[in-house]
Design an enzyme around this catalytic site. Structure first.
Site, PDB file in Angstrom:
ATOM      1  N   HIS A 113       0.705  -1.083  -0.135  1.00  0.00           N
ATOM      2  CA  HIS A 113      -0.109  -0.126   0.140  1.00  0.00           C
ATOM      3  C   HIS A 113       0.827   1.379  -0.117  1.00  0.00           C
ATOM      4  O   HIS A 113       0.094   2.274   0.303  1.00  0.00           O
ATOM      5  CB  HIS A 113      -0.858  -0.069   1.343  1.00  0.00           C
ATOM      6  N   CYS A 149       7.229  21.930 -10.486  1.00  0.00           N
ATOM      7  CA  CYS A 149       6.359  22.245 -11.504  1.00  0.00           C
ATOM      8  C   CYS A 149       5.042  23.017 -10.839  1.00  0.00           C
ATOM      9  O   CYS A 149       4.431  23.427 -11.812  1.00  0.00           O
ATOM     10  CB  CYS A 149       5.842  20.866 -11.986  1.00  0.00           C
ATOM     11  N   ALA A 230       1.052  -9.609  18.879  1.00  0.00           N
ATOM     12  CA  ALA A 230       1.903  -9.993  17.867  1.00  0.00           C
ATOM     13  C   ALA A 230       3.293 -10.316  18.415  1.00  0.00           C
ATOM     14  O   ALA A 230       3.911 -11.400  18.464  1.00  0.00           O
ATOM     15  CB  ALA A 230       1.950  -9.048  16.892  1.00  0.00           C
TER      16      ALA A 230
HETATM   17  N1  APR Z   1      -1.284  -8.216  17.892  1.00  0.00           N
HETATM   18  C1  APR Z   1      -1.975  -8.725  16.888  1.00  0.00           C
HETATM   19  N2  APR Z   1      -2.939  -8.197  16.228  1.00  0.00           N
HETATM   20  C2  APR Z   1      -3.632  -7.025  16.527  1.00  0.00           C
HETATM   21  C3  APR Z   1      -3.047  -6.257  17.597  1.00  0.00           C
HETATM   22  C4  APR Z   1      -1.603  -6.643  18.524  1.00  0.00           C
HETATM   23  N3  APR Z   1      -1.184  -6.317  19.376  1.00  0.00           N
HETATM   24  N4  APR Z   1      -3.754  -5.080  17.823  1.00  0.00           N
HETATM   25  C5  APR Z   1      -4.800  -5.198  16.941  1.00  0.00           C
HETATM   26  N5  APR Z   1      -4.431  -6.444  16.147  1.00  0.00           N
HETATM   27  C6  APR Z   1      -5.277  -6.710  15.189  1.00  0.00           C
HETATM   28  C7  APR Z   1      -6.746  -6.391  15.153  1.00  0.00           C
HETATM   29  O1  APR Z   1      -7.670  -7.488  15.829  1.00  0.00           O
HETATM   30  C8  APR Z   1      -7.342  -6.291  13.637  1.00  0.00           C
HETATM   31  O2  APR Z   1      -7.625  -7.699  13.169  1.00  0.00           O
HETATM   32  O3  APR Z   1      -4.802  -6.146  13.826  1.00  0.00           O
HETATM   33  C9  APR Z   1      -5.968  -6.009  12.754  1.00  0.00           C
HETATM   34  C10 APR Z   1      -5.994  -4.540  12.204  1.00  0.00           C
HETATM   35  O4  APR Z   1      -6.892  -4.663  11.470  1.00  0.00           O
HETATM   36  P1  APR Z   1      -7.275  -3.225  10.701  1.00  0.00           P
HETATM   37  O5  APR Z   1      -7.328  -2.009  11.582  1.00  0.00           O
HETATM   38  O6  APR Z   1      -8.383  -3.499   9.656  1.00  0.00           O
HETATM   39  O7  APR Z   1      -5.952  -3.081   9.745  1.00  0.00           O
HETATM   40  P2  APR Z   1      -5.321  -3.622   8.474  1.00  0.00           P
HETATM   41  O8  APR Z   1      -6.090  -5.078   8.214  1.00  0.00           O
HETATM   42  O9  APR Z   1      -4.024  -3.564   8.271  1.00  0.00           O
HETATM   43  O10 APR Z   1      -5.907  -2.836   7.144  1.00  0.00           O
HETATM   44  C11 APR Z   1      -5.899  -3.247   5.900  1.00  0.00           C
HETATM   45  O11 APR Z   1      -6.989  -1.211   5.091  1.00  0.00           O
HETATM   46  O12 APR Z   1      -7.401   0.961   5.745  1.00  0.00           O
HETATM   47  C12 APR Z   1      -6.673   0.042   4.736  1.00  0.00           C
HETATM   48  O13 APR Z   1      -4.752   0.626   3.488  1.00  0.00           O
HETATM   49  C13 APR Z   1      -5.294   0.368   4.603  1.00  0.00           C
HETATM   50  O14 APR Z   1      -3.600  -1.170   4.862  1.00  0.00           O
HETATM   51  C14 APR Z   1      -4.654  -0.975   5.374  1.00  0.00           C
HETATM   52  C15 APR Z   1      -5.628  -1.882   5.170  1.00  0.00           C
END
Ligand code: APR
Length: 239
Positions: A113, A149, A230
């Site tokens: 991204h 530009c 994580a």
């Molecule tokens: N350890 C493990 N998992 C975690 C932790 C942690 N400490 N904290 C949060 N999570 C998990 C949440 O439970 C959730 O499932 O991380 C996930 C985050 O999800 P999103 O906020 O939806 O983020 P992501 O999946 O990366 O989003 C994907 O969406 O907004 C767009 O382009 C943007 O790259 C992004 C994409």
């Protein structure tokens, strides 16, 4: 019981999302305190919004730069970089734009991204080769906001409704096609086409692990679903 420790694998792909950086203090997108709970992406993170009001879009991205630059890679980022140093065929494929994998020492990170720390000037694209106008930029706030530009620099981020860079997707696919272990870390698996990529590893019979605090829409496809922060789960797998 399958021994999921990294030392048992030779070709590892870490597929990461916002949850990977949550323990560093970087807000996720959809969880509690998530960015899209506070901001509507249609006003801050799409090409239409940028064309309508580039200053407003830059103000939003400057807040993100400020936040991320005040955070440090966490233990999880460091373990991933460390495993990559120990097991050379390890590839980091991330949806994150924060650059924390790289700050932890990870190499050749595949940024699906884009990056908060790169800008480009699209109007040049017609005359000059694209790569001439993409550059790294670590200024906080971003300055100057305009290219020579006269056009606004655009964050080199894949916003909603944008296409992913096909060269980046190809690198991700190639790594996942060859892996013997795919570890998905901290992603809700709701954004496509990124969320489709781990399916390649499933289809090829690689070992697949999902690390998350909770179940996600894609948990069913993983052989192992490890629940917890994580950095803690990664430390166990690095044992
Ligand atoms: N350890 C493990 N998992 C975690 C932790 C942690 N400490 N904290 C949060 N999570 C998990 C949440 O439970 C959730 O499932 O991380 C996930 C985050 O999800 P999103 O906020 O939806 O983020 P992501 O999946 O990366 O989003 C994907 O969406 O907004 C767009 O382009 C943007 O790259 C992004 C994409």
């Amino acid at each position: 019981m399958t021994d999921l420790r990294f030392k048992n694998f030779e070709r590892i792909v870490f597929f990461t999302g916002a949850g990977m950086s949550a323990e560093s203090g970087v807000p996720t997108y959809r969880g509690a305190g998530g960015i899209w709970r506070e901001y509507n992406y249609e006003d801050y993170a799409c090409q239409r919004a940028f064309e309508a009001n580039p200053e407003k879009v830059w103000d939003f991205h400057d807040k993100r730069r400020e936040k991320v630059s005040s955070c440090d890679p966490n233990r999880g980022h460091k373990i991933v970089a460390d495993i990559q140093a120990k097991i050379p065929n390890t590839v980091v494929v991330t949806q994150n734009i924060d650059g924390l994998h790289q700050r932890a020492g990870a190499k050749d990170v595949v940024e699906l991204h884009g990056s908060l720390w790169r800008v480009r000037c699209d109007p040049h694209e017609v005359n000059a080769k694209r790569e001439n106008i993409v550059r790294e930029d670590f200024t906080v706030p971003m300055s100057p906001r305009k290219c020579d530009c006269g056009s606004y620099w655009r964050p080199d981020i894949v916003w909603f409704e944008d296409q992913l860079d096909h060269r980046v997707v190809r690198r991700a696919r190639e790594a996942i096609e060859e892996c013997d272990l795919l570890v998905s870390i901290g992603t809700s698996g709701v954004v496509y086409p990124a969320a489709d990529l781990p399916r390649i590893a499933v289809a090829r019979g690689a070992m697949t692990v999902e690390i998350n605090l909770e179940d996600t829409q894609v948990s069913h496809m993983y052989k192992h679903r490890l629940r917890g922060p994580a950095s803690e789960i990664l430390a166990l797998m690095a044992g």
